[in-house]
Design a protein around this motif. Structure first.
Motif, PDB file in Angstrom:
ATOM      1  N   VAL A  66       7.905  36.711  41.045  1.00  0.00           N
ATOM      2  CA  VAL A  66       6.787  36.905  39.838  1.00  0.00           C
ATOM      3  C   VAL A  66       5.439  36.723  40.183  1.00  0.00           C
ATOM      4  O   VAL A  66       5.446  35.510  40.855  1.00  0.00           O
ATOM      5  N   LEU A  67       4.473  37.134  39.697  1.00  0.00           N
ATOM      6  CA  LEU A  67       3.134  36.640  39.743  1.00  0.00           C
ATOM      7  C   LEU A  67       2.956  35.462  38.366  1.00  0.00           C
ATOM      8  O   LEU A  67       3.588  35.589  37.436  1.00  0.00           O
ATOM      9  N   HIS A  71      -2.050  40.542  35.930  1.00  0.00           N
ATOM     10  CA  HIS A  71      -3.077  41.089  36.562  1.00  0.00           C
ATOM     11  C   HIS A  71      -3.251  42.485  36.507  1.00  0.00           C
ATOM     12  O   HIS A  71      -2.146  43.423  36.907  1.00  0.00           O
ATOM     13  N   HIS A  72      -4.325  43.348  36.275  1.00  0.00           N
ATOM     14  CA  HIS A  72      -4.284  44.688  35.835  1.00  0.00           C
ATOM     15  C   HIS A  72      -4.402  45.488  37.279  1.00  0.00           C
ATOM     16  O   HIS A  72      -4.217  46.618  37.241  1.00  0.00           O
ATOM     17  N   ASN A  73      -4.732  44.530  38.383  1.00  0.00           N
ATOM     18  CA  ASN A  73      -4.714  45.346  39.714  1.00  0.00           C
ATOM     19  C   ASN A  73      -3.872  44.930  40.556  1.00  0.00           C
ATOM     20  O   ASN A  73      -3.820  45.043  41.807  1.00  0.00           O
ATOM     21  N   ALA A  74      -2.764  44.168  40.122  1.00  0.00           N
ATOM     22  CA  ALA A  74      -1.617  43.832  41.091  1.00  0.00           C
ATOM     23  C   ALA A  74      -0.172  43.888  40.409  1.00  0.00           C
ATOM     24  O   ALA A  74      -0.024  43.557  39.289  1.00  0.00           O
ATOM     25  N   GLU A  75       0.626  44.294  41.261  1.00  0.00           N
ATOM     26  CA  GLU A  75       2.132  44.185  40.937  1.00  0.00           C
ATOM     27  C   GLU A  75       2.886  43.680  41.974  1.00  0.00           C
ATOM     28  O   GLU A  75       2.943  43.941  43.254  1.00  0.00           O
ATOM     29  N   LEU A  87       1.785  45.143  45.559  1.00  0.00           N
ATOM     30  CA  LEU A  87       0.891  46.116  45.444  1.00  0.00           C
ATOM     31  C   LEU A  87      -0.555  45.945  44.846  1.00  0.00           C
ATOM     32  O   LEU A  87      -0.463  45.195  44.014  1.00  0.00           O
ATOM     33  N   LEU A  88      -1.589  46.024  45.595  1.00  0.00           N
ATOM     34  CA  LEU A  88      -3.006  45.762  45.149  1.00  0.00           C
ATOM     35  C   LEU A  88      -3.837  46.983  45.057  1.00  0.00           C
ATOM     36  O   LEU A  88      -4.047  47.877  45.970  1.00  0.00           O
ATOM     37  N   ASP A 305       8.471  42.255  32.217  1.00  0.00           N
ATOM     38  CA  ASP A 305       7.353  42.071  32.825  1.00  0.00           C
ATOM     39  C   ASP A 305       7.725  41.592  34.390  1.00  0.00           C
ATOM     40  O   ASP A 305       6.726  41.470  34.970  1.00  0.00           O
ATOM     41  N   LYS A 306       8.883  41.760  34.694  1.00  0.00           N
ATOM     42  CA  LYS A 306       9.236  41.816  36.106  1.00  0.00           C
ATOM     43  C   LYS A 306       9.908  42.920  36.576  1.00  0.00           C
ATOM     44  O   LYS A 306      10.813  43.407  36.138  1.00  0.00           O
TER      45      LYS A 306
END
Length: 328
Positions: A66-67, A71-75, A87-88, A305-306
């Motif tokens: 997990v992060l 972040h709205h720009n990363a998965e 994914l960025l 959220d994972k």
């Protein structure tokens, strides 16, 4: 321990990791082998072309996959055998320029509200009353903002600079705002007290989702699955058939899904069997696990959220029809 981190950015960028700088090419899978006994690693990303992305950093918890922050720009998607897919997207600045802020007054939920937004800028909205507010952002530039209200519902629709629409539905009860929908759609039309939207799914059968938002006496929302063809086009290439099958299952078009099954499975598996066995997955991909065979396919699920991948082996007969699917 070794971790296999695969990074797929939508823009050309540099990655800084443990004093090493690595060039990442956009829309490509960039594999990195990380050998560490630590659970945390930090990455720094810097664009090197004309992308307007700001530099940004990410921290990953490797064991949990997990992060450390949203972040709205990363998965981050966790596969088996310590394999992770990151994914960025560009990190775009959402800071509003208050000199360009527009306001609009609306009435719903029994009181007056004020909407603050930016015209010809990123979707960056505040809805407020004298006692409470809600902020929402979306990574798309809008050229206007329109609203419809009924009872305790506010429906916002904004045309973007690429001719799509960003739509948002907000409820207001007990002096609390709740966003029930925020998405981008390809088409939007008005029809009396209704708004119709269409969103292409970009799958092999050319499916799309239409939604009808009604503002008659009460607010209602109805979704339907459609296809650009009168009859969804069937895939015949053997290598693509497993992906076409999962496409159909994902949108619950089980009639089409069964067309890709061998007779022994087609007559045995009912709709409820397919739904229960595969559940609600959000996407699929070829397996990224090292040394995995070509017929190993990963379904991606999201919970708490994972994002987690489940891997399946797909067997086919000489005609390409699926004879067996087994979870690994």
């Amino acid at each position: 321990m070794d971790y296999y981190l695969i990074i797929k950015p939508t823009f050309n960028c540099y990655l800084e990791l443990e004093e090493n700088t690595i060039i990442l090419k956009k829309n490509r899978l960039n594999p990195i082998l990380i050998s560490t006994d630590e659970n945390f690693i930090s990455l720094s990303i810097l664009s090197y072309d004309n992308t307007s992305s700001l530099p940004f950093s990410l921290s990953l918890r490797l064991k949990e996959g997990v992060l450390t922050n949203t972040h709205h720009n990363a998965e981050l998607i966790s596969f088996s055998n310590n394999t992770l897919l990151l994914l960025l997207r560009p990190f775009l600045e959402f800071t509003p320029s208050y000199l360009d802020t527009q306001t609009k007054t609306v009435f719903f939920g029994g009181i007056v509200h004020t909407i603050h937004y930016l015209k010809n800028d990123y979707f960056n909205i505040r809805i407020e009353n004298a006692e409470n507010y809600i902020d929402q952002k979306y990574n798309k530039k809008i050229v206007n903002l329109n609203t419809k209200t009924i009872n305790d519902k506010l429906f916002i629709y904004c045309k973007t600079n690429t001719q799509s629409y960003v739509i948002m539905t907000v409820s207001f009860k007990n002096n609390t705002y709740t966003t029930t929908n925020l998405e981008e759609v390809d088409l939007l039309e008005h029809e009396n007290n209704k708004i119709l939207t269409f969103n292409a799914l970009f799958d092999l059968a050319k499916h799309g989702v239409t939604k009808e938002y009604s503002f008659e006496k009460n607010f209602s929302e109805k979704a339907s699955l459609v296809s650009v063809y009168d009859t969804p086009k069937k895939v015949t290439k053997k290598e693509l058939i497993p992906y076409a099958f999962f496409d159909a299952v994902r949108v619950e078009n089980y009639t089409l899904a069964r067309e890709y099954l061998a007779e022994s499975l087609k007559t045995k598996l009912k709709d409820e069997h397919l739904k229960h066995f595969f559940g609600d997955f959000i996407m699929y991909s070829q397996s990224l696990t090292p040394s995995s065979p070509l017929n190993q396919i990963a379904l991606i699920y999201e919970k708490n959220d994972k994002k987690q991948a489940k891997e399946f082996l797909v067997s086919q007969d000489e005609f390409g029809l699926i004879t067996n699917i087994s979870e690994i």
